[in-house]
Design a protein around this motif. Structure first.
Motif, mmCIF file in Angstrom:
data_model
loop_
_atom_site.group_PDB
_atom_site.id
_atom_site.type_symbol
_atom_site.label_atom_id
_atom_site.label_comp_id
_atom_site.label_asym_id
_atom_site.label_seq_id
_atom_site.Cartn_x
_atom_site.Cartn_y
_atom_site.Cartn_z
ATOM 1 N N SER A 16 0.839 -1.191 0.000
ATOM 2 C CA SER A 16 0.000 0.000 0.000
ATOM 3 C C SER A 16 0.882 1.252 0.000
ATOM 4 C CB SER A 16 -0.897 -0.019 1.243
ATOM 5 O OG SER A 16 -1.558 1.199 1.371
ATOM 6 N N LEU A 62 -8.518 7.216 -5.160
ATOM 7 C CA LEU A 62 -8.476 6.132 -6.146
ATOM 8 C C LEU A 62 -8.873 6.643 -7.536
ATOM 9 C CD1 LEU A 62 -7.904 3.093 -6.366
ATOM 10 C CD2 LEU A 62 -10.332 2.669 -6.092
ATOM 11 N N VAL A 64 -6.026 5.855 -10.388
ATOM 12 C CA VAL A 64 -6.153 4.843 -11.435
ATOM 13 C C VAL A 64 -5.893 5.404 -12.828
ATOM 14 C CG1 VAL A 64 -7.665 3.267 -10.165
ATOM 15 C CG2 VAL A 64 -8.686 5.091 -11.530
ATOM 16 N N THR A 83 -7.522 -4.012 -10.475
ATOM 17 C CA THR A 83 -7.636 -3.823 -9.021
ATOM 18 C C THR A 83 -8.828 -4.624 -8.492
ATOM 19 O OG1 THR A 83 -6.872 -1.575 -9.408
ATOM 20 C CG2 THR A 83 -7.703 -2.052 -7.216
ATOM 21 N N LEU A 143 -0.656 -0.737 -8.608
ATOM 22 C CA LEU A 143 -1.706 -1.736 -8.366
ATOM 23 C C LEU A 143 -1.793 -2.093 -6.878
ATOM 24 C CD1 LEU A 143 -3.825 -3.603 -9.646
ATOM 25 C CD2 LEU A 143 -2.070 -5.370 -9.826
ATOM 26 N N SER A 144 -0.646 -2.347 -6.259
ATOM 27 C CA SER A 144 -0.692 -2.752 -4.844
ATOM 28 C C SER A 144 -1.246 -1.630 -3.966
ATOM 29 C CB SER A 144 0.687 -3.199 -4.367
ATOM 30 O OG SER A 144 1.602 -2.153 -4.529
ATOM 31 N N SER A 176 -3.517 0.740 -5.110
ATOM 32 C CA SER A 176 -4.961 0.917 -5.339
ATOM 33 C C SER A 176 -5.760 -0.233 -4.741
ATOM 34 C CB SER A 176 -5.312 1.128 -6.797
ATOM 35 O OG SER A 176 -4.464 0.478 -7.611
ATOM 36 N N ILE A 177 -5.128 -1.401 -4.608
ATOM 37 C CA ILE A 177 -5.816 -2.513 -3.950
ATOM 38 C C ILE A 177 -6.207 -2.103 -2.524
ATOM 39 C CG2 ILE A 177 -5.442 -4.821 -2.970
ATOM 40 C CD1 ILE A 177 -3.623 -5.410 -5.373
#
Ligand code: PFF
Length: 449
Positions: free
Chosen positions: A22, A102, A106, A155, A316-317, A319-320
């Motif tokens: 994160s 987010l 993205v 995501t 990606l990690s 936005s997860i």
């Protein structure tokens, strides 16, 4: 929902990797190097490190205490620890912040996929005008929106697979790949002719460039980079085990994130200097200056594939964790299934994200307080929402959680005994000093609106 039914990570390593995942994101790779470049190099780094140790880490510990003690989503956590009070709306603010953050994040995530594919297909050549190429990409409604939505779907795919099978596994692979590749690029960058100049810039402070704005940028960057102030840490901490030592987890996360930012700087700035370019290029550094530099280097094409993969994995990690914070909230507060919660979040974010993506082209004339959609979302989330949430978290942990509970949460798990003076100092910091500093940041950011 009982604790048995709640999701959890399989191991402490899973918690740490998810937190590191994160934290390490576009903030480290895209934002940090250009902030260093535009704020006088090493002087900015020193201020940044001070902010991290004295402000961001204590607040991170507070989020951790709130999450693990409550074993609930970011809204439920405040509701559980202070029932019947308005504190739960700190959770509401955190959820809103995640959606805003987010939505623009993205869009940049989409650019990383686009550039990764272009690198693999070797679309760029030594004669490409990278500035024009970048502007063409961002202003094209189809291309920009397509890759934004594709990134959002990636995501969502991880989220729907669950905490252990989606988040924990993905972070494990992405973080390992990321660490190897960035060190590889850094080592290569050190061999370039301009490397020494780049390192000097990074490590020789020039305090004449430091202004109050520099300090504000460093603090804002600290919050963003460590994912403080939007409930992501609270949510991940709620999946952690009581046997995990909280101080250790916080230290490892902070160290990894900071090391990664520095390594990213050591990979990027020497390359910028070796190409005779200006490090204060700003936001275009990763998508305009670097592709140009890659084209002029031996092995540049391979490096460019690696680099955009790293950017994609880091984005990606991160936005997860943003999506998971909202999904956990919808699941637990509105009793939605994980799939349904993901669909709702996907729907809402897609709408905002498309507006952000289009703000480089057809909606570029549409302004909120003088900002385009993308810039407005970036500004209010990074400079106002994160700090406001962080302030409330500090006040909550300092004044609302009992001293004994706070100490108990920090000292449980692990083999080391934490000295009393350290605990006492931390608490004084959280109660009195941190809130004042964060409040000053918020007021200044509001003035900047
Ligand atoms: N820490 C991320 C970065 O440095 O890019 C940004 C971020 C991710 C902030 C997740 C907040 C968050 F919850």
């Amino acid at each position: 929902m009982t604790e048995k039914q709640r999701d959890s990570f399989r191991s402490n390593l899973g918690v740490i990797l998810a937190l590191v995942g994160s934290a390490i994101g576009l903030g480290n790779l895209w934002r940090f190097p250009y902030l260093v470049g535009t704020n006088g190099g090493a002087a900015f780094i020193i201020i940044y490190l001070l902010c991290i140790v004295f402000l961001c880490m204590p607040i991170m510990i507070c989020e951790f205490v709130i999450g693990r003690r409550s074993q609930a989503n970011t809204f439920g956590a405040f509701k559980k620890l202070a029932p019947g009070t308005a504190w739960k709306h700190t959770g509401t603010l955190a959820v809103i912040t995640c959606v805003i953050l987010l939505s623009f994040y993205v869009v940049v995530g989409g650019w990383t996929i686009d550039y990764f594919i272009k690198s693999v297909r070797m679309v760029f050549t030594s004669t490409t005008d990278f500035s024009a190429e970048f502007n063409k990409m961002v202003s094209s409604p189809t291309e920009n929106v397509f890759f934004t939505v594709l990134f959002l779907l990636c995501t969502a795919g991880v989220i729907v697979a669950g905490v252990r099978n989606g988040i924990e596994k993905t972070n494990k692979y992405l973080m390992s790949a990321l660490a190897v590749l960035i060190v590889f690029i850094m080592v290569y960058a050190m061999t370039l002719p301009g490397a020494k100049q780049g390192l000097n810039f990074l490590f020789k402070p020039d305090f004449s460039k430091v202004t109050f704005r520099t300090v504000l940028s460093a603090l804002g960057q600290g919050f963003l980079s460590l994912s403080i102030g939007c409930g992501a840490i609270i949510t991940y901490a709620s999946y952690a085990n009581r046997k995990d030592n909280l101080l250790k987890t916080t230290t490892v996360t902070t160290l990894s994130d900071t090391m990664f930012a520095l390594i990213a700087g050591m990979a990027i700035l020497p390359a910028v200097f070796s190409a005779g370019m200006n490090p204060s290029e700003g936001a275009g550094l990763a998508f305009i200056s670097l592709p140009y530099i890659f084209e002029g280097m031996s092995f540049g094409r391979v490096l460019s594939i690696f680099f955009y993969f790293i950017l994609f994995a880091a984005a990606l990690s991160s936005s997860i964790s943003l999506m998971e914070t909202v999904v956990a909230f919808l699941k637990e507060e509105y009793r939605k299934s994980r799939f349904m919660a993901m669909l709702i979040m996907l729907g809402v974010t897609t709408v905002f994200a498309v507006f952000c993506a289009l703000s480089f082209g057809v909606l570029s004339g549409f302004k909120i307080l003088g900002f385009t959609f993308f810039d407005f979302f970036d500004y209010i989330s990074s400079n106002i929402c994160l700090a406001t949430c962080a302030l409330l978290v500090c006040l909550f942990a300092g004044w609302k959680i009992r001293k004994e509970d706070f100490y108990d949460e920090i000292t449980s798990g692990g083999r080391y005994k934490i000295p009393k003076w350290l605990l006492g100092t931390l608490r004084v910091f959280i109660r009195y000093i941190a809130p004042v500093i964060v409040a000053i940041i918020i007021v200044n950011s509001l003035i900047g609106l």
